[in-house]
Design an enzyme around this catalytic site. Structure first.
Site, PDB file in Angstrom:
ATOM      1  N   ARG A 238      47.220  36.046  41.763  1.00  0.00           N
ATOM      2  CA  ARG A 238      46.032  35.235  41.496  1.00  0.00           C
ATOM      3  C   ARG A 238      45.302  35.085  42.819  1.00  0.00           C
ATOM      4  NH1 ARG A 238      46.818  36.328  36.957  1.00  0.00           N
ATOM      5  NH2 ARG A 238      47.145  34.945  35.176  1.00  0.00           N
ATOM      6  N   GLU A 267      36.461  34.176  39.833  1.00  0.00           N
ATOM      7  CA  GLU A 267      36.294  35.391  39.002  1.00  0.00           C
ATOM      8  C   GLU A 267      35.312  35.119  37.877  1.00  0.00           C
ATOM      9  OE1 GLU A 267      40.126  36.868  37.757  1.00  0.00           O
ATOM     10  OE2 GLU A 267      40.834  36.962  39.813  1.00  0.00           O
ATOM     11  N   HIS A 286      40.404  42.414  38.057  1.00  0.00           N
ATOM     12  CA  HIS A 286      41.536  41.754  37.385  1.00  0.00           C
ATOM     13  C   HIS A 286      41.998  42.564  36.154  1.00  0.00           C
ATOM     14  CE1 HIS A 286      43.574  37.623  36.497  1.00  0.00           C
ATOM     15  NE2 HIS A 286      44.329  38.629  36.118  1.00  0.00           N
TER      16      HIS A 286
HETATM   17  C1  DGY Z   1      48.469  37.987  33.452  1.00  0.00           C
HETATM   18  O1  DGY Z   1      49.045  38.351  32.434  1.00  0.00           O
HETATM   19  O2  DGY Z   1      48.755  36.950  34.037  1.00  0.00           O
HETATM   20  C2  DGY Z   1      47.358  38.854  33.921  1.00  0.00           C
HETATM   21  O3  DGY Z   1      46.988  38.589  35.220  1.00  0.00           O
HETATM   22  C3  DGY Z   1      46.160  38.673  33.009  1.00  0.00           C
HETATM   23  O4  DGY Z   1      45.591  37.427  33.223  1.00  0.00           O
END
Ligand code: DGY
Length: 328
Positions: A238, A267, A286
């Site tokens: 993240r 984002e 992402h």
């Molecule tokens: C997750 O599964 O956490 C991916 O980053 C998609 O948000």
């Protein structure tokens, strides 16, 4: 008794909708773009179950408008978009989709690591824009991956899958994690080290921790100062696990050699973000788990979790077990 109502505010695999319809009514919005807050709250006010992606923030204010809600089923492994405290307080179950996206996300992690090391995106742009007029020996010189040292911060499922790939590339594998993973050390020859040691020794620093209060900005100015000058930072977790301003400074001041990013503090990333202007930074939108197969499986897993909660069975991927314990 009236049928339960599932709310799916974004496009999802068609089979998932058919599956949910066997258990209740489905409020389905077959659109990719994010729903407006007004429309979302309207749908949520009548729903017993919500299936949502990680861009949908669920907090106390939102839950105030959802008196009938029994479960929020996140179509993601990460769940920093969910306020678990507020969900638990209100007796709403929360679930995620771990496991099935592990290999897909590790593939992406390794591909952006290699793309940054070998300047793949930059070289592609160089050729397509017609700049390639002549071949010369120092053209697009990159950095070796085979035999280099990788430092994995966060040795969970995805961390281990990345380590397996690294072993195939004969890399020295260092890792830092909350707890030691002796089985992984034995299987893959990974070495458990302090964060400081990992940062000082790694050619590739790969961040794979979930975002929590503890891991927020786990890499900041102090950590960049410890890294090798020719190191590359890779983030597929993240955005907020890294202090983005400190990353920009570290790159501008050549304190590290480059970065490969799938995630950002904000984002979608701001088009004016300095990171987008740097040729030594690989930037993706992402898409860690974004393959047709994996996204289909994640959606079905999320649907099964939601259905279990609705029919009164414990969902396989329950995040707040306290809710069921309290209900006993
Ligand atoms: C997750 O599964 O956490 C991916 O980053 C998609 O948000």
């Amino acid at each position: 008794m009236s049928k339960p109502r599932f709310f799916v505010p974004n496009r999802i695999n068609g089979e998932v909708i058919q599956y949910l319809q066997q258990y209740g009514n489905v409020g389905y919005r077959d659109k990719e773009e994010k729903i407006s807050e007004e429309e979302f709250l309207e749908g949520l006010s009548r729903a017993n179950a919500l299936l949502c992606y990680s861009r949908q923030k669920i907090n106390g204010r939102i839950l105030e408008q959802a008196p009938l809600l029994k479960v929020v089923s996140n179509i993601a492994v990460g769940y920093d978009n969910l306020d678990l405290g507020e969900l638990t307080k209100r007796g709403v179950l929360a679930t995620n989709t771990p496991g099935i996206l592990t290999e897909t996300t590790a593939d992406l992690t390794f591909s952006i690591l290699m793309a940054a090391a070998r300047r793949v995106a930059e070289a592609d742009q160089y050729v397509k824009s017609g700049q390639w007029q002549e071949w010369f020996p120092s053209l697009m010189l990159g950095k070796d991956v085979f035999g280099a040292t990788i430092g994995i911060i966060g040795m969970g499922r995805i961390g281990e899958a990345v380590a397996r790939r690294a072993k195939g590339f004969n890399m020295e594998i260092l890792y830092y994690n909350r707890s030691r993973k002796k089985d992984i050390e034995q299987k893959l020859g990974a070495r458990y080290v302090s964060l400081k040691h990992l940062l000082q020794k790694s050619d590739y620093v790969v961040v794979l921790v979930p975002l929590t209060e503890e891991t927020k900005e786990i890499i900041g100015a102090k950590e960049f100062a410890l890294m090798k000058k020719d190191a590359i930072l890779v983030n597929v977790s993240r955005g907020a696990t890294i202090d983005e301003t400190a990353l920009i400074h570290a790159l501008q001041e050549n304190r590290i050699a480059g970065a490969a990013l799938d995630v950002y503090e904000k984002e979608p990333v701001d088009p004016e973000n300095q990171l987008l202007k740097m040729t030594n930074v690989v930037t993706l939108p992402h898409i860690g788990s974004a393959t047709k197969e994996t996204r289909g499986k994640m959606a079905m897993k999320a649907a099964r979790n939601a259905v279990a909660a609705i029919i009164g069975e414990p969902p396989e991927n329950l995040l707040n077990k306290e809710v069921l314990q309290k209900a006993k």
